[in-house]
Design a protein around this motif. Structure first.
Motif, PDB file in Angstrom:
ATOM      1  N   ASN A  96       0.874  -1.148   0.053  1.00 48.85           N
ATOM      2  CA  ASN A  96      -0.177  -0.120   0.018  1.00 48.85           C
ATOM      3  C   ASN A  96       0.772   1.357  -0.099  1.00 48.85           C
ATOM      4  O   ASN A  96       2.017   1.327   0.376  1.00 48.85           O
ATOM      5  N   TYR A  97       0.275   2.223  -0.718  1.00 51.49           N
ATOM      6  CA  TYR A  97       0.863   3.595  -0.673  1.00 51.49           C
ATOM      7  C   TYR A  97       0.194   4.863  -0.317  1.00 51.49           C
ATOM      8  O   TYR A  97      -0.940   4.605  -0.615  1.00 51.49           O
ATOM      9  N   LEU A  98       0.534   5.627   0.312  1.00 58.63           N
ATOM     10  CA  LEU A  98      -0.149   6.905   0.304  1.00 58.63           C
ATOM     11  C   LEU A  98       0.365   7.997  -0.825  1.00 58.63           C
ATOM     12  O   LEU A  98       1.461   8.222  -0.972  1.00 58.63           O
ATOM     13  N   ILE A  99      -0.771   8.523  -1.621  1.00 54.28           N
ATOM     14  CA  ILE A  99      -0.388   9.379  -2.383  1.00 54.28           C
ATOM     15  C   ILE A  99      -0.808  10.820  -1.913  1.00 54.28           C
ATOM     16  O   ILE A  99      -2.141  11.001  -1.656  1.00 54.28           O
ATOM     17  N   HIS A 100       0.025  11.826  -1.958  1.00 55.83           N
ATOM     18  CA  HIS A 100      -0.398  13.041  -1.564  1.00 55.83           C
ATOM     19  C   HIS A 100      -0.194  14.219  -2.461  1.00 55.83           C
ATOM     20  O   HIS A 100       0.920  14.051  -3.258  1.00 55.83           O
ATOM     21  N   ALA A 101      -1.152  14.903  -2.657  1.00 57.19           N
ATOM     22  CA  ALA A 101      -1.228  15.985  -3.766  1.00 57.19           C
ATOM     23  C   ALA A 101      -1.601  17.330  -3.393  1.00 57.19           C
ATOM     24  O   ALA A 101      -2.718  17.234  -2.305  1.00 57.19           O
ATOM     25  N   GLY A 102      -1.375  18.206  -3.922  1.00 57.41           N
ATOM     26  CA  GLY A 102      -1.795  19.752  -3.616  1.00 57.41           C
ATOM     27  C   GLY A 102      -2.656  19.773  -4.969  1.00 57.41           C
ATOM     28  O   GLY A 102      -2.155  19.679  -5.971  1.00 57.41           O
ATOM     29  N   VAL A 103      -3.922  20.113  -4.536  1.00 58.16           N
ATOM     30  CA  VAL A 103      -4.909  20.638  -5.681  1.00 58.16           C
ATOM     31  C   VAL A 103      -5.413  21.943  -5.519  1.00 58.16           C
ATOM     32  O   VAL A 103      -6.134  22.384  -4.699  1.00 58.16           O
ATOM     33  N   LYS A 104      -5.377  22.778  -6.804  1.00 63.42           N
ATOM     34  CA  LYS A 104      -6.040  23.793  -6.565  1.00 63.42           C
ATOM     35  C   LYS A 104      -6.959  24.169  -7.513  1.00 63.42           C
ATOM     36  O   LYS A 104      -6.903  23.709  -8.716  1.00 63.42           O
ATOM     37  N   GLU A 105      -8.150  24.739  -7.131  1.00 65.20           N
ATOM     38  CA  GLU A 105      -9.082  25.023  -8.120  1.00 65.20           C
ATOM     39  C   GLU A 105      -8.892  26.256  -8.796  1.00 65.20           C
ATOM     40  O   GLU A 105      -9.411  27.339  -7.939  1.00 65.20           O
ATOM     41  N   SER A 106      -8.155  26.653  -9.664  1.00 65.69           N
ATOM     42  CA  SER A 106      -8.077  27.981 -10.099  1.00 65.69           C
ATOM     43  C   SER A 106      -9.329  28.787 -10.747  1.00 65.69           C
ATOM     44  O   SER A 106      -9.356  29.988 -11.007  1.00 65.69           O
ATOM     45  N   ALA A 107     -10.303  27.813 -11.338  1.00 62.14           N
ATOM     46  CA  ALA A 107     -11.333  28.368 -11.852  1.00 62.14           C
ATOM     47  C   ALA A 107     -12.424  27.258 -11.713  1.00 62.14           C
ATOM     48  O   ALA A 107     -12.268  26.022 -11.139  1.00 62.14           O
ATOM     49  N   ASN A 108     -13.733  27.407 -11.889  1.00 62.42           N
ATOM     50  CA  ASN A 108     -14.754  26.697 -11.557  1.00 62.42           C
ATOM     51  C   ASN A 108     -14.408  25.351 -12.141  1.00 62.42           C
ATOM     52  O   ASN A 108     -14.676  25.182 -13.362  1.00 62.42           O
ATOM     53  N   SER A 109     -14.283  24.077 -11.425  1.00 65.09           N
ATOM     54  CA  SER A 109     -13.957  22.875 -11.963  1.00 65.09           C
ATOM     55  C   SER A 109     -12.698  22.820 -12.671  1.00 65.09           C
ATOM     56  O   SER A 109     -12.434  21.722 -13.585  1.00 65.09           O
ATOM     57  N   TYR A 110     -11.968  23.803 -12.572  1.00 63.32           N
ATOM     58  CA  TYR A 110     -10.575  23.623 -13.366  1.00 63.32           C
ATOM     59  C   TYR A 110      -9.479  23.532 -12.295  1.00 63.32           C
ATOM     60  O   TYR A 110      -9.058  24.413 -11.482  1.00 63.32           O
ATOM     61  N   TYR A 111      -8.768  22.231 -12.286  1.00 60.83           N
ATOM     62  CA  TYR A 111      -7.952  21.901 -11.183  1.00 60.83           C
ATOM     63  C   TYR A 111      -6.511  21.907 -11.743  1.00 60.83           C
ATOM     64  O   TYR A 111      -6.071  21.546 -12.773  1.00 60.83           O
ATOM     65  N   ILE A 112      -5.524  22.109 -10.721  1.00 56.91           N
ATOM     66  CA  ILE A 112      -4.061  22.013 -11.070  1.00 56.91           C
ATOM     67  C   ILE A 112      -3.728  21.176  -9.904  1.00 56.91           C
ATOM     68  O   ILE A 112      -3.823  21.549  -8.652  1.00 56.91           O
ATOM     69  N   VAL A 113      -2.948  20.087 -10.038  1.00 57.83           N
ATOM     70  CA  VAL A 113      -2.490  19.273  -9.071  1.00 57.83           C
ATOM     71  C   VAL A 113      -0.999  19.232  -9.242  1.00 57.83           C
ATOM     72  O   VAL A 113      -0.235  18.860 -10.208  1.00 57.83           O
ATOM     73  N   THR A 114      -0.474  19.013  -8.199  1.00 55.18           N
ATOM     74  CA  THR A 114       1.002  19.021  -7.822  1.00 55.18           C
ATOM     75  C   THR A 114       1.090  17.847  -7.014  1.00 55.18           C
ATOM     76  O   THR A 114       1.048  17.981  -5.748  1.00 55.18           O
ATOM     77  N   LEU A 115       1.782  16.640  -7.305  1.00 57.99           N
ATOM     78  CA  LEU A 115       2.198  15.646  -6.569  1.00 57.99           C
ATOM     79  C   LEU A 115       3.331  16.170  -5.498  1.00 57.99           C
ATOM     80  O   LEU A 115       4.165  16.836  -5.814  1.00 57.99           O
ATOM     81  N   GLN A 116       3.017  15.588  -4.409  1.00 51.99           N
ATOM     82  CA  GLN A 116       3.712  16.261  -3.070  1.00 51.99           C
ATOM     83  C   GLN A 116       4.311  14.825  -2.396  1.00 51.99           C
ATOM     84  O   GLN A 116       5.228  14.966  -1.571  1.00 51.99           O
ATOM     85  N   GLY A 117       3.884  13.764  -2.548  1.00 51.50           N
ATOM     86  CA  GLY A 117       4.364  12.480  -1.877  1.00 51.50           C
ATOM     87  C   GLY A 117       3.817  11.229  -2.438  1.00 51.50           C
ATOM     88  O   GLY A 117       2.743  11.060  -2.732  1.00 51.50           O
ATOM     89  N   VAL A 118       4.748  10.335  -2.404  1.00 47.97           N
ATOM     90  CA  VAL A 118       4.455   8.954  -2.649  1.00 47.97           C
ATOM     91  C   VAL A 118       5.236   8.213  -1.577  1.00 47.97           C
ATOM     92  O   VAL A 118       6.315   8.102  -1.642  1.00 47.97           O
ATOM     93  N   THR A 119       4.414   7.646  -0.605  1.00 47.97           N
ATOM     94  CA  THR A 119       5.031   6.727   0.521  1.00 47.97           C
ATOM     95  C   THR A 119       4.489   5.479   0.692  1.00 47.97           C
ATOM     96  O   THR A 119       3.214   5.127   0.723  1.00 47.97           O
ATOM     97  N   GLU A 120       5.519   4.526   0.990  1.00 46.73           N
ATOM     98  CA  GLU A 120       4.970   3.038   1.138  1.00 46.73           C
ATOM     99  C   GLU A 120       4.505   3.291   2.579  1.00 46.73           C
ATOM    100  O   GLU A 120       4.925   3.998   3.538  1.00 46.73           O
ATOM    101  N   ILE A 121       3.085   2.126   2.653  1.00 39.19           N
ATOM    102  CA  ILE A 121       2.437   1.983   4.176  1.00 39.19           C
ATOM    103  C   ILE A 121       2.962   0.736   4.636  1.00 39.19           C
ATOM    104  O   ILE A 121       2.774  -0.304   3.781  1.00 39.19           O
ATOM    105  N   ILE A 122       3.717   0.471   5.676  1.00 39.39           N
ATOM    106  CA  ILE A 122       3.893  -0.757   6.376  1.00 39.39           C
ATOM    107  C   ILE A 122       2.934  -1.285   7.059  1.00 39.39           C
ATOM    108  O   ILE A 122       2.684  -0.479   8.164  1.00 39.39           O
ATOM    109  N   GLU A 123       2.265  -2.332   6.770  1.00 38.67           N
ATOM    110  CA  GLU A 123       1.144  -2.884   7.538  1.00 38.67           C
ATOM    111  C   GLU A 123       1.632  -3.550   8.801  1.00 38.67           C
ATOM    112  O   GLU A 123       2.642  -4.060   8.938  1.00 38.67           O
ATOM    113  N   GLU A 124       1.010  -3.102   9.957  1.00 38.18           N
ATOM    114  CA  GLU A 124       1.427  -3.496  11.265  1.00 38.18           C
ATOM    115  C   GLU A 124       0.772  -4.780  11.693  1.00 38.18           C
ATOM    116  O   GLU A 124      -0.308  -4.779  11.510  1.00 38.18           O
TER     117      GLU A 124
END
Length: 124
Positions: A96-124
């Protein structure tokens, strides 16, 4: 939640990866840290849900994610967008992984996405 290897970590200087003017099926890929199979995620799956991601996790897990990614009080992504986090799974080895992104809605339903993290999740 225990965090493993990070393929991508947050940055204040990262350029956006996607805008919703691009094809809806545009994806980003990364290799699984355990089996090297390519994992693909559609950018548009990150758009429009930035206010609801916390309901996908327990309050304890949300707090751990915020702490891990060093989110500030207003929970903005380093690029200034609203934070969005999803969990994805490698179909081959079930890592499993966590995907972390910054999402800006610069206009009505117009999105800009910047990926900020992709991290493995270690199951406990």
């Amino acid at each position: 939640m225990k965090f493993g290897k990070s393929i991508l970590t947050p940055s204040y200087h990262r350029e956006p990866n996607y805008n919703s003017g691009e094809p809806l099926d545009k994806t980003f890929e990364f290799l699984c840290v355990n089996c090297s199979v390519e994992i693909s995620v559609k950018y548009n799956s990150l758009c429009g849900k930035e206010w609801s991601w916390k309901s996908d996790f327990s309050e304890i897990i949300v707090n751990e994610i915020k702490q891990f990614y060093k989110m500030n009080m207003v929970e903005k992504s380093p690029d200034g967008g609203s934070t969005f986090v999803i969990k994805v799974t490698c179909e081959n080895c079930k890592t499993n992984y966590l995907i972390h992104a910054g999402v800006k809605e610069s206009a009505n339903s117009y999105y800009i996405v910047t990926l900020q993290g992709v991290t493995e999740i270690i199951e406990e």
